[in-house]
Design a protein around this motif. Structure first.
Motif: not given
Length: 347
Positions: A291-292, A268, A270, A264
């Motif tokens: 996120t990625y 981000a 998560k 990530a």
């Protein structure tokens, strides 16, 4: 003596020559420089002239193959020390006045300069653990075992350069005015500020660059590949987070893909974004992409009607995809630098 050269600099180079530390290449270029000799008013005493003459003739006889076969006739007058002086002046131009070497154009037509100074710092990791190193600009390097990096003791205001043999992860301090270059095998990696790794073992058949954060330009080192490409422009690729490229040295071929374990982005969250409650699949895909920094493609539009409930915030990306795909009757596969989701979708 050249007006831009101090007497101390000149004497230092002559001292190095008299000590026998000049390279064979410098000696072999004597004939070329001799043709360009002009009358210089050099402040050398008689002993210095005689010593230079003796050292030069002795070194040439030992170093040059052609010189071993035929005796060298001793040059008359002060011609030998003029040759040595010409050598010194030419070498000083190369080592002092142009210490960054020849210009090389990268794939973005941005000129970068090859460092040729011998005043280097070298780090070799002979342990079984990662060696952490801080560079002059406060960038950091995690040098893997059996690897080596080298760089100039003093970086200028135009660029930052590191030469790598082996594998290392770089966390580069951002500096828009001074790009950061890593030379590894036949590949050059150029960044402004980012985190990335390079695998470039000595004489390796493949060279790999993987990006953790930021954007990286990777291209062929023109110095290494020019003979194989007959002077063609160096090729290359642009990488973004969680992307990697393998360069196949023999074929001059690039293959891009995702890294083995995508991470990530630092920005981000998560813990919040990956706790889902009857969430539509299209929203989940959007969270993954943001996120990625990876594109996710849905092959069947019917899959957008699927929803998912669950907390996957502590899982790695591919584990997240496994769980979501199993619960929605879909599958995923990595295609280059993208993820493709296939399946009939939900009723």
């Amino acid at each position: 003596m050249n007006a831009d050269m101090t007497k101390e600099e000149f004497q230092e180079l002559l001292k190095r020559y008299k000590e026998g530390s000049c390279s064979l290449e410098e000696i072999q270029k004597i004939n070329y420089w001799f043709a360009k000799i002009s009358d210089e008013d050099l402040e050398l005493n008689q002993l210095e002239k005689e010593e230079i003459s003796r050292r030069m003739l002795s070194t040439i006889q030992k170093a040059l193959p052609s010189a071993r076969k035929q005796p060298i006739r001793r040059l008359s007058g002060f011609l030998p020390w003029k040759i040595a002086a010409s050598l010194a002046l030419a070498a000083l131009v190369v080592y002092l006045l142009v210490p960054r070497g020849a210009l090389v154009a990268d794939t973005n037509d941005v000129a970068q300069i090859r460092t040729t100074t011998t005043d280097l710092i070298k780090h070799s990791n002979t342990t079984n653990a990662i060696l952490k190193i801080q560079l002059p600009d406060s960038s950091s390097v995690e040098l893997k075992p059996s690897s080596e990096i080298s760089y100039s003791k003093k970086w200028d205001d135009q660029k930052r350069e590191v030469h790598l043999i082996g594998e290392a992860f770089f966390e580069v301090v951002k500096d828009s005015k001074r790009p950061f270059y890593v030379y590894g095998g036949e590949v050059v990696t150029k960044v402004l500020g980012t985190g990335f790794s390079v695998k470039a073992a000595e004489n390796a058949e493949t060279i790999e660059v993987a990006v953790r954060t930021g954007k990286v330009s990777v291209y062929e080192d023109a110095h290494q590949t020019m003979s194989k490409q007959n002077g063609a422009d160096a090729s290359g690729v642009i990488l973004t987070p969680n992307e990697k490229v393998e360069y196949f040295v023999k074929d001059n071929h690039w293959v891009t893909s995702l890294v083995e374990e995508p991470k990530a982005l630092p920005s981000a969250n998560k813990a919040v974004d990956f706790v889902f409650s009857d969430t539509p699949i299209n929203e989940i895909i959007k969270s993954i992409e943001e996120t990625y920094s990876i594109d996710v493609i849905m092959e069947n539009d019917a899959s957008y009607s699927c929803t998912f409930t669950g907390d996957v915030s502590m899982m790695e990306l591919y584990d997240i995809l496994d769980v979501i795909c199993k619960s929605t009757g879909t599958n995923y596969e990595v295609k280059g630098t993208k993820i493709l989701i296939t399946g009939k979708g939900c009723e």
